[in-house]
Design an enzyme around this catalytic site. Structure first.
Site, PDB file in Angstrom:
ATOM      1  N   GLU A 170       4.943  60.752  56.849  1.00 51.03           N
ATOM      2  CA  GLU A 170       3.512  61.087  56.740  1.00 51.03           C
ATOM      3  C   GLU A 170       2.819  61.178  58.095  1.00 51.03           C
ATOM      4  OE1 GLU A 170       3.430  58.593  52.504  1.00 51.03           O
ATOM      5  OE2 GLU A 170       1.767  58.355  53.911  1.00 51.03           O
ATOM      6  N   ASN A 216       9.796  62.677  56.196  1.00 47.92           N
ATOM      7  CA  ASN A 216       9.360  62.476  54.813  1.00 47.92           C
ATOM      8  C   ASN A 216       7.843  62.639  54.701  1.00 47.92           C
ATOM      9  OD1 ASN A 216      10.113  61.641  52.078  1.00 47.92           O
ATOM     10  ND2 ASN A 216       8.996  59.726  52.495  1.00 47.92           N
ATOM     11  N   HIS A 258       4.722  62.951  44.719  1.00 46.57           N
ATOM     12  CA  HIS A 258       3.721  62.197  43.966  1.00 46.57           C
ATOM     13  C   HIS A 258       2.742  63.206  43.361  1.00 46.57           C
ATOM     14  CE1 HIS A 258       5.009  58.271  45.375  1.00 46.57           C
ATOM     15  NE2 HIS A 258       4.966  58.695  46.632  1.00 46.57           N
ATOM     16  N   GLU A 289      10.198  60.377  46.284  1.00 45.09           N
ATOM     17  CA  GLU A 289       9.263  59.385  45.721  1.00 45.09           C
ATOM     18  C   GLU A 289       8.554  59.944  44.486  1.00 45.09           C
ATOM     19  OE1 GLU A 289       8.038  57.885  50.262  1.00 45.09           O
ATOM     20  OE2 GLU A 289       6.541  57.824  48.646  1.00 45.09           O
ATOM     21  N   ASP A 291       6.826  60.641  41.148  1.00 43.45           N
ATOM     22  CA  ASP A 291       6.166  60.106  39.965  1.00 43.45           C
ATOM     23  C   ASP A 291       5.045  61.069  39.619  1.00 43.45           C
ATOM     24  OD1 ASP A 291       4.791  57.283  41.864  1.00 43.45           O
ATOM     25  OD2 ASP A 291       4.237  59.399  41.905  1.00 43.45           O
TER      26      ASP A 291
HETATM   27  O1  G3I Z   1       3.293  41.455  50.086  1.00 37.27           O
HETATM   28  C1  G3I Z   1       1.937  41.248  49.727  1.00 37.27           C
HETATM   29  C2  G3I Z   1       1.824  39.957  48.952  1.00 37.27           C
HETATM   30  O2  G3I Z   1       2.113  38.882  49.852  1.00 37.27           O
HETATM   31  C3  G3I Z   1       0.405  39.810  48.442  1.00 37.27           C
HETATM   32  O3  G3I Z   1       0.319  38.649  47.633  1.00 37.27           O
HETATM   33  C4  G3I Z   1       0.096  41.064  47.563  1.00 37.27           C
HETATM   34  C5  G3I Z   1      -1.314  40.986  47.001  1.00 37.27           C
HETATM   35  O4  G3I Z   1      -2.194  41.734  47.719  1.00 37.27           O
HETATM   36  O5  G3I Z   1       0.211  42.255  48.367  1.00 37.27           O
HETATM   37  C6  G3I Z   1       1.536  42.418  48.800  1.00 37.27           C
HETATM   38  O6  G3I Z   1       1.566  43.535  49.593  1.00 37.27           O
HETATM   39  C7  G3I Z   1       1.523  44.755  48.813  1.00 37.27           C
HETATM   40  C8  G3I Z   1       2.813  45.536  49.093  1.00 37.27           C
HETATM   41  O7  G3I Z   1       2.749  46.826  48.443  1.00 37.27           O
HETATM   42  C9  G3I Z   1       4.035  44.817  48.577  1.00 37.27           C
HETATM   43  O8  G3I Z   1       3.984  44.684  47.214  1.00 37.27           O
HETATM   44  C10 G3I Z   1       0.339  45.550  49.307  1.00 37.27           C
HETATM   45  O9  G3I Z   1      -0.860  44.886  48.915  1.00 37.27           O
HETATM   46  C11 G3I Z   1       0.362  46.956  48.653  1.00 37.27           C
HETATM   47  O10 G3I Z   1      -0.639  47.763  49.245  1.00 37.27           O
HETATM   48  C12 G3I Z   1       1.712  47.620  48.939  1.00 37.27           C
HETATM   49  O11 G3I Z   1       1.678  48.843  48.252  1.00 37.27           O
HETATM   50  C13 G3I Z   1       2.760  49.714  48.606  1.00 37.27           C
HETATM   51  C14 G3I Z   1       2.170  50.940  49.334  1.00 37.27           C
HETATM   52  O12 G3I Z   1       3.252  51.857  49.623  1.00 37.27           O
HETATM   53  C15 G3I Z   1       1.489  50.555  50.623  1.00 37.27           C
HETATM   54  O13 G3I Z   1       1.068  51.680  51.267  1.00 37.27           O
HETATM   55  C16 G3I Z   1       3.420  50.173  47.314  1.00 37.27           C
HETATM   56  O14 G3I Z   1       4.056  49.061  46.676  1.00 37.27           O
HETATM   57  C17 G3I Z   1       4.457  51.255  47.600  1.00 37.27           C
HETATM   58  O15 G3I Z   1       4.930  51.814  46.395  1.00 37.27           O
HETATM   59  C18 G3I Z   1       3.809  52.369  48.434  1.00 37.27           C
HETATM   60  O16 G3I Z   1       4.800  53.317  48.762  1.00 37.27           O
HETATM   61  C19 G3I Z   1       4.397  54.436  49.546  1.00 37.27           C
HETATM   62  C20 G3I Z   1       5.597  54.866  50.354  1.00 37.27           C
HETATM   63  O17 G3I Z   1       6.056  53.810  51.148  1.00 37.27           O
HETATM   64  C21 G3I Z   1       5.236  56.071  51.210  1.00 37.27           C
HETATM   65  N1  G3I Z   1       4.673  57.154  50.427  1.00 37.27           N
HETATM   66  C22 G3I Z   1       3.584  56.808  49.510  1.00 37.27           C
HETATM   67  C23 G3I Z   1       3.991  55.621  48.653  1.00 37.27           C
HETATM   68  C24 G3I Z   1       2.851  55.267  47.721  1.00 37.27           C
HETATM   69  O18 G3I Z   1       1.727  54.824  48.468  1.00 37.27           O
END
Ligand code: G3I
Length: 397
Positions: A170, A216, A258, A289, A291
């Site tokens: 990105e 990507n 997505h 990715e 969905d």
């Molecule tokens: O690890 C913390 C945890 O300690 C805390 O308790 C919890 C509550 O806030 O947050 C956890 O972190 C979260 C992390 O995922 C792990 O679960 C973040 O808040 C959350 O924002 C993060 O979201 C991820 C997101 O990327 C972040 O940008 C999604 O799971 C993940 O599916 C998403 O994936 C991205 C790809 O990497 C790149 N392309 C887009 C895709 C969707 O955004």
């Protein structure tokens, strides 16, 4: 004597009847492709079918079905979060490899390939790094060497264990960003300039001579019909063409996929055209990715099937478009869904106003949805002359 003969005849009759009625042994059962897994059916085309893995769900004793489906249905896995910088190096110089190592070990046990996600991205960076840059304690020269160290450290650790790396993710803006003219966006471009992209690929190649190195991004499923200057897919096409011309070791382009059923999206021919054009540059492609989310209207949330069914069917139709296009391009090496069950999907937590969801191929109770069945049918009924075995590219030096 006579009696003994009757008895023997009787026994034979019973045995024969038994055999006739017994369920034919596996070898005798006619091959039923619909009973095959996505991973098995993908292999018919040499296509790897994958999923992002939520390591917390994978480790959760209360989620056996999650582990079974990861193992049985998919031939490649991607770490949803645990190979991202904030997870790997939460404090400077202190690495936490446990979860990432577990994903690689799980994949090895399951005979799966690993897509590494992600070496360089503007999001989910460790706080020590962004704070250091913000307060000036880390200047751009040091930032560049920190980036090099991170890529080298991570790619070296998993050398030979990663099939495809998302080296840079990105890096390109969207038409709705400011300025709207497409440009290199984000933390790395702001501090190091666009040259960091080529550097990242060279450093990744130096650390791992075996992995296929990918750029990507999202919203690059098809070329636009409007002004090419405003077309993100065209920008990415020109960028990777430029990298190749400068001898940068890039092997492929990952299209995240997505989508949302509320948008116009694409038809198979548009998507196949984009994949063919990238293949024309000598690059591999992958859907990385996928969905397809939908608005969770009041009716959907109330369980109104007349609201839910059209969305499930539209979602399935979009999975079909991307998978059919991928099958039609031999250099499209893999098709990865970004989480396979609505029980563990990033969508509801991110798109909450208005609420969105229903994005994956299994429902919250691990029941396959229309999208899963459509993917299975695509893998079963695809074949020559338009669907051939996958290419097996060698990593560029
Ligand atoms: O690890 C913390 C945890 O300690 C805390 O308790 C919890 C509550 O806030 O947050 C956890 O972190 C979260 C992390 O995922 C792990 O679960 C973040 O808040 C959350 O924002 C993060 O979201 C991820 C997101 O990327 C972040 O940008 C999604 O799971 C993940 O599916 C998403 O994936 C991205 C790809 O990497 C790149 N392309 C887009 C895709 C969707 O955004």
């Amino acid at each position: 004597m006579m009696l003994r003969r009757w008895m023997a005849a009787g026994l034979v009759a019973v045995a024969t009847a038994g055999v006739l009625n017994a369920v034919p042994a596996a070898a005798e059962r006619p091959y039923d492709p619909t009973a095959q897994s996505l991973r098995a059916l993908g292999q018919r085309h040499g296509l790897y079918v994958g999923t992002a893995v939520d390591m917390a769900a994978l480790a959760d004793p209360a989620e056996p079905r999650y582990r079974e489906i990861v193992r049985d249905e998919f031939s490649t896995v991607t770490a949803e979060n645990v190979m991202k910088w904030e997870s790997l190096e939460p404090t400077r110089g202190n690495y936490d490899w446990a979860a990432a190592d577990e994903l690689v070990a799980t994949a090895r046990r399951n005979g799966q390939k690993v897509r590494g996600h992600v070496l360089v991205w503007h999001s989910q960076l460790p706080k020590w790094l962004t704070d250091g840059v913000a307060d000036g304690s880390i200047d751009n020269t040091e930032l560049r060497s920190i980036l090099r160290k991170h890529i080298t450290t991570v790619a070296s650790r998993y050398r030979g264990k990663i099939w495809q790396w998302d080296v840079v993710n990105e890096a390109v803006s969207d038409p709705w960003d400011t300025p709207s003219t497409l440009h290199y966006k984000g933390f790395w471009a702001e501090h190091l300039g666009p040259g960091y992209v080529a550097d990242a690929f060279r450093w990744a190649r130096a650390a791992d001579p075996t992995a296929l190195l990918f750029y990507n991004d999202y919203n690059i499923e098809a070329f636009g019909s409007g002004d090419p200057a405003n077309d993100k897919t065209q920008f990415v096409y020109d960028m990777v063409k430029g990298l190749l011309a400068r001898g940068v070791p890039i092997d492929g382009v990952g299209s995240q996929g997505h989508l949302g059923t509320q948008y116009g999206n694409y038809d198979t021919l548009q998507v196949a055209d984009a994949l063919h054009r990238f293949a024309g540059l000598g690059l591999s492609t992958a859907f990385t990715e996928v969905d397809v989310r939908s608005r969770l209207t009041d009716g959907v949330q109330a369980g109104d099937s007349e609201e839910i069914n059209p969305r499930l069917q539209a979602s399935a139709a979009n999975f079909h478009v991307l998978l059919q296009a991928c099958l039609a391009e031999p250099r499209c090496l893999s098709f990865t869904v970004w989480g396979f069950t609505d029980r563990h999907s990033w969508v509801p937590g991110t798109f909450d106003d208005p609420p969105q969801g229903l994005a994956t191929i299994y429902d919250e109770n691990y029941q396959p949805k229309r999208a899963y069945q459509v993917m299975k049918a695509d893998l079963i009924y695809a074949g020559p002359p338009y669907v051939r075995m996958r290419a097996t590219p060698k990593p560029r030096r």
